[in-house]
Design a protein around this motif. Sequence first.
Motif, PDB file in Angstrom:
ATOM      1  N   ALA A   5       0.833  -1.208   0.000  1.00 46.32           N
ATOM      2  CA  ALA A   5       0.000   0.000   0.000  1.00 46.32           C
ATOM      3  C   ALA A   5       0.869   1.260   0.000  1.00 46.32           C
ATOM      4  O   ALA A   5       0.565   2.225  -0.706  1.00 46.32           O
ATOM      5  N   LEU A   6       1.935   1.257   0.778  1.00 44.56           N
ATOM      6  CA  LEU A   6       2.829   2.414   0.825  1.00 44.56           C
ATOM      7  C   LEU A   6       3.724   2.498  -0.407  1.00 44.56           C
ATOM      8  O   LEU A   6       4.093   3.593  -0.844  1.00 44.56           O
ATOM      9  N   GLY A   7       4.098   1.358  -0.952  1.00 40.04           N
ATOM     10  CA  GLY A   7       5.045   1.331  -2.064  1.00 40.04           C
ATOM     11  C   GLY A   7       4.463   1.738  -3.391  1.00 40.04           C
ATOM     12  O   GLY A   7       5.178   2.224  -4.258  1.00 40.04           O
ATOM     13  N   GLY A   8       3.162   1.559  -3.567  1.00 39.34           N
ATOM     14  CA  GLY A   8       2.563   1.848  -4.862  1.00 39.34           C
ATOM     15  C   GLY A   8       3.018   0.841  -5.904  1.00 39.34           C
ATOM     16  O   GLY A   8       3.651  -0.161  -5.586  1.00 39.34           O
ATOM     17  N   PRO A   9       2.715   1.117  -7.178  1.00 44.20           N
ATOM     18  CA  PRO A   9       3.113   0.185  -8.232  1.00 44.20           C
ATOM     19  C   PRO A   9       4.627  -0.009  -8.246  1.00 44.20           C
ATOM     20  O   PRO A   9       5.376   0.964  -8.264  1.00 44.20           O
ATOM     21  N   MET A  10       5.070  -1.237  -8.188  1.00 43.99           N
ATOM     22  CA  MET A  10       6.503  -1.500  -8.148  1.00 43.99           C
ATOM     23  C   MET A  10       6.824  -2.874  -8.694  1.00 43.99           C
ATOM     24  O   MET A  10       5.941  -3.702  -8.894  1.00 43.99           O
ATOM     25  N   VAL A  11       8.107  -3.064  -8.919  1.00 40.57           N
ATOM     26  CA  VAL A  11       8.664  -4.385  -9.202  1.00 40.57           C
ATOM     27  C   VAL A  11       9.518  -4.715  -7.981  1.00 40.57           C
ATOM     28  O   VAL A  11      10.468  -4.007  -7.669  1.00 40.57           O
ATOM     29  N   LEU A  12       9.131  -5.749  -7.254  1.00 34.76           N
ATOM     30  CA  LEU A  12       9.855  -6.180  -6.061  1.00 34.76           C
ATOM     31  C   LEU A  12      10.591  -7.478  -6.399  1.00 34.76           C
ATOM     32  O   LEU A  12       9.965  -8.503  -6.669  1.00 34.76           O
ATOM     33  N   VAL A  13      11.917  -7.393  -6.424  1.00 31.72           N
ATOM     34  CA  VAL A  13      12.745  -8.538  -6.785  1.00 31.72           C
ATOM     35  C   VAL A  13      13.376  -9.125  -5.526  1.00 31.72           C
ATOM     36  O   VAL A  13      13.989  -8.399  -4.743  1.00 31.72           O
ATOM     37  N   ALA A  28       9.690 -20.775   7.074  1.00 27.45           N
ATOM     38  CA  ALA A  28       9.251 -19.448   7.515  1.00 27.45           C
ATOM     39  C   ALA A  28       9.541 -18.401   6.447  1.00 27.45           C
ATOM     40  O   ALA A  28       8.686 -17.545   6.149  1.00 27.45           O
ATOM     41  N   PHE A  29      10.752 -18.425   5.853  1.00 25.52           N
ATOM     42  CA  PHE A  29      11.064 -17.449   4.817  1.00 25.52           C
ATOM     43  C   PHE A  29      10.213 -17.692   3.578  1.00 25.52           C
ATOM     44  O   PHE A  29       9.758 -16.745   2.930  1.00 25.52           O
ATOM     45  N   GLU A  30       9.983 -18.954   3.241  1.00 24.28           N
ATOM     46  CA  GLU A  30       9.105 -19.252   2.108  1.00 24.28           C
ATOM     47  C   GLU A  30       7.700 -18.707   2.357  1.00 24.28           C
ATOM     48  O   GLU A  30       7.055 -18.214   1.433  1.00 24.28           O
ATOM     49  N   GLY A  31       7.240 -18.760   3.598  1.00 25.54           N
ATOM     50  CA  GLY A  31       5.947 -18.182   3.946  1.00 25.54           C
ATOM     51  C   GLY A  31       5.948 -16.671   3.783  1.00 25.54           C
ATOM     52  O   GLY A  31       4.956 -16.078   3.340  1.00 25.54           O
ATOM     53  N   LEU A  32       7.059 -16.043   4.152  1.00 22.09           N
ATOM     54  CA  LEU A  32       7.187 -14.594   3.985  1.00 22.09           C
ATOM     55  C   LEU A  32       7.136 -14.235   2.500  1.00 22.09           C
ATOM     56  O   LEU A  32       6.428 -13.303   2.088  1.00 22.09           O
ATOM     57  N   LEU A  33       7.848 -14.979   1.691  1.00 23.60           N
ATOM     58  CA  LEU A  33       7.845 -14.756   0.251  1.00 23.60           C
ATOM     59  C   LEU A  33       6.443 -14.973  -0.319  1.00 23.60           C
ATOM     60  O   LEU A  33       5.968 -14.189  -1.152  1.00 23.60           O
ATOM     61  N   GLN A  34       5.757 -15.997   0.149  1.00 27.05           N
ATOM     62  CA  GLN A  34       4.393 -16.251  -0.322  1.00 27.05           C
ATOM     63  C   GLN A  34       3.472 -15.095   0.047  1.00 27.05           C
ATOM     64  O   GLN A  34       2.619 -14.693  -0.747  1.00 27.05           O
ATOM     65  N   ALA A  35       3.638 -14.532   1.239  1.00 27.21           N
ATOM     66  CA  ALA A  35       2.832 -13.380   1.646  1.00 27.21           C
ATOM     67  C   ALA A  35       3.106 -12.179   0.737  1.00 27.21           C
ATOM     68  O   ALA A  35       2.190 -11.444   0.375  1.00 27.21           O
ATOM     69  N   ALA A  36       4.373 -11.974   0.365  1.00 25.28           N
ATOM     70  CA  ALA A  36       4.720 -10.870  -0.551  1.00 25.28           C
ATOM     71  C   ALA A  36       3.985 -11.023  -1.871  1.00 25.28           C
ATOM     72  O   ALA A  36       3.478 -10.046  -2.432  1.00 25.28           O
ATOM     73  N   ILE A  37       3.917 -12.254  -2.353  1.00 25.51           N
ATOM     74  CA  ILE A  37       3.238 -12.523  -3.624  1.00 25.51           C
ATOM     75  C   ILE A  37       1.726 -12.389  -3.464  1.00 25.51           C
ATOM     76  O   ILE A  37       1.056 -11.710  -4.245  1.00 25.51           O
ATOM     77  N   ASP A  38       1.173 -13.028  -2.439  1.00 25.86           N
ATOM     78  CA  ASP A  38      -0.281 -13.040  -2.251  1.00 25.86           C
ATOM     79  C   ASP A  38      -0.863 -11.660  -2.015  1.00 25.86           C
ATOM     80  O   ASP A  38      -1.982 -11.376  -2.432  1.00 25.86           O
ATOM     81  N   GLU A  39      -0.126 -10.802  -1.324  1.00 26.78           N
ATOM     82  CA  GLU A  39      -0.652  -9.484  -0.966  1.00 26.78           C
ATOM     83  C   GLU A  39      -0.344  -8.409  -2.004  1.00 26.78           C
ATOM     84  O   GLU A  39      -0.793  -7.275  -1.878  1.00 26.78           O
ATOM     85  N   ALA A  40       0.398  -8.761  -3.051  1.00 33.88           N
ATOM     86  CA  ALA A  40       0.761  -7.765  -4.066  1.00 33.88           C
ATOM     87  C   ALA A  40      -0.459  -7.372  -4.893  1.00 33.88           C
ATOM     88  O   ALA A  40      -1.188  -8.239  -5.390  1.00 33.88           O
ATOM     89  N   PRO A  41      -0.686  -6.072  -5.063  1.00 28.91           N
ATOM     90  CA  PRO A  41      -1.793  -5.632  -5.909  1.00 28.91           C
ATOM     91  C   PRO A  41      -1.451  -5.873  -7.389  1.00 28.91           C
ATOM     92  O   PRO A  41      -0.321  -6.182  -7.740  1.00 28.91           O
ATOM     93  N   ASP A  42      -2.439  -5.710  -8.246  1.00 24.71           N
ATOM     94  CA  ASP A  42      -2.246  -5.984  -9.667  1.00 24.71           C
ATOM     95  C   ASP A  42      -1.141  -5.151 -10.303  1.00 24.71           C
ATOM     96  O   ASP A  42      -0.483  -5.602 -11.232  1.00 24.71           O
ATOM     97  N   ALA A  43      -0.915  -3.933  -9.815  1.00 26.28           N
ATOM     98  CA  ALA A  43       0.095  -3.039 -10.401  1.00 26.28           C
ATOM     99  C   ALA A  43       1.506  -3.359  -9.937  1.00 26.28           C
ATOM    100  O   ALA A  43       2.455  -2.689 -10.335  1.00 26.28           O
ATOM    101  N   THR A  44       1.648  -4.360  -9.070  1.00 25.74           N
ATOM    102  CA  THR A  44       2.965  -4.730  -8.541  1.00 25.74           C
ATOM    103  C   THR A  44       3.330  -6.131  -9.030  1.00 25.74           C
ATOM    104  O   THR A  44       2.494  -7.028  -9.049  1.00 25.74           O
ATOM    105  N   THR A  45       4.580  -6.283  -9.409  1.00 22.76           N
ATOM    106  CA  THR A  45       5.098  -7.589  -9.796  1.00 22.76           C
ATOM    107  C   THR A  45       6.157  -8.000  -8.785  1.00 22.76           C
ATOM    108  O   THR A  45       7.044  -7.215  -8.467  1.00 22.76           O
ATOM    109  N   VAL A  46       6.036  -9.198  -8.257  1.00 21.93           N
ATOM    110  CA  VAL A  46       7.017  -9.739  -7.326  1.00 21.93           C
ATOM    111  C   VAL A  46       7.793 -10.801  -8.068  1.00 21.93           C
ATOM    112  O   VAL A  46       7.224 -11.648  -8.732  1.00 21.93           O
TER     113      VAL A  46
END
Length: 124
Positions: A87-95, A106-124
Motif C-alpha cells: 500500500a505504501l510502495g505503490g506500483p513497483m517491481v519487487l525482486v 518461515a522465509f518461504e511463507g514470507l515470500l508467499q505473503a509478498a506474492i499473495d498481498e501484491a496488488p495488480d500493479a505490482t510484480t514480485v
Amino acid sequence: AIWLQAEAGAGKSTLAAAWSGQGGRVQAWFRVDATDLDLGNACAALAALLTACTRRRLPPALLQFPPGGDEVALQAHARHFFRSFHALGGPMVLVFDDVHAAPSPAFEGLLQAAIDEAPDATTV
C-alpha cells in the motif's frame, strides 16, 4: 509473480534488472542472505528498502514479529506486513534475489505473503 530459476551465472539477475527497468514502476531489489532466516531481520531490511525506494516508512509495530514457533501468527503478521508494504510502495517491481540463501519454511511463507498481498500493479 514471476519466478526465474537457473544455474549460478546464467544471467537471471541481469534479465530481471533489464525487465524491471521498463514500465516506470519503482524498482525494489532485495538480495536475500542467511540473516533473513530471522523474519524480523528480513522485514527490517525490507522496510529499509521501501524507505530507500519511496521515502515512505512502515509503522514500527510491523517490524515486531511474534515470537517463533506460532506458524499461524507468523503468517498472519507477514500478510499484514506486506499489505502495508504494498500500500505504501505503490506500483513497483519487487525482486527477491538469491532466495536460495535463506532456505526455511518461515522465509518461504514470507515470500508467499509478498506474492499473495501484491496488488495488480505490482510484480514480485
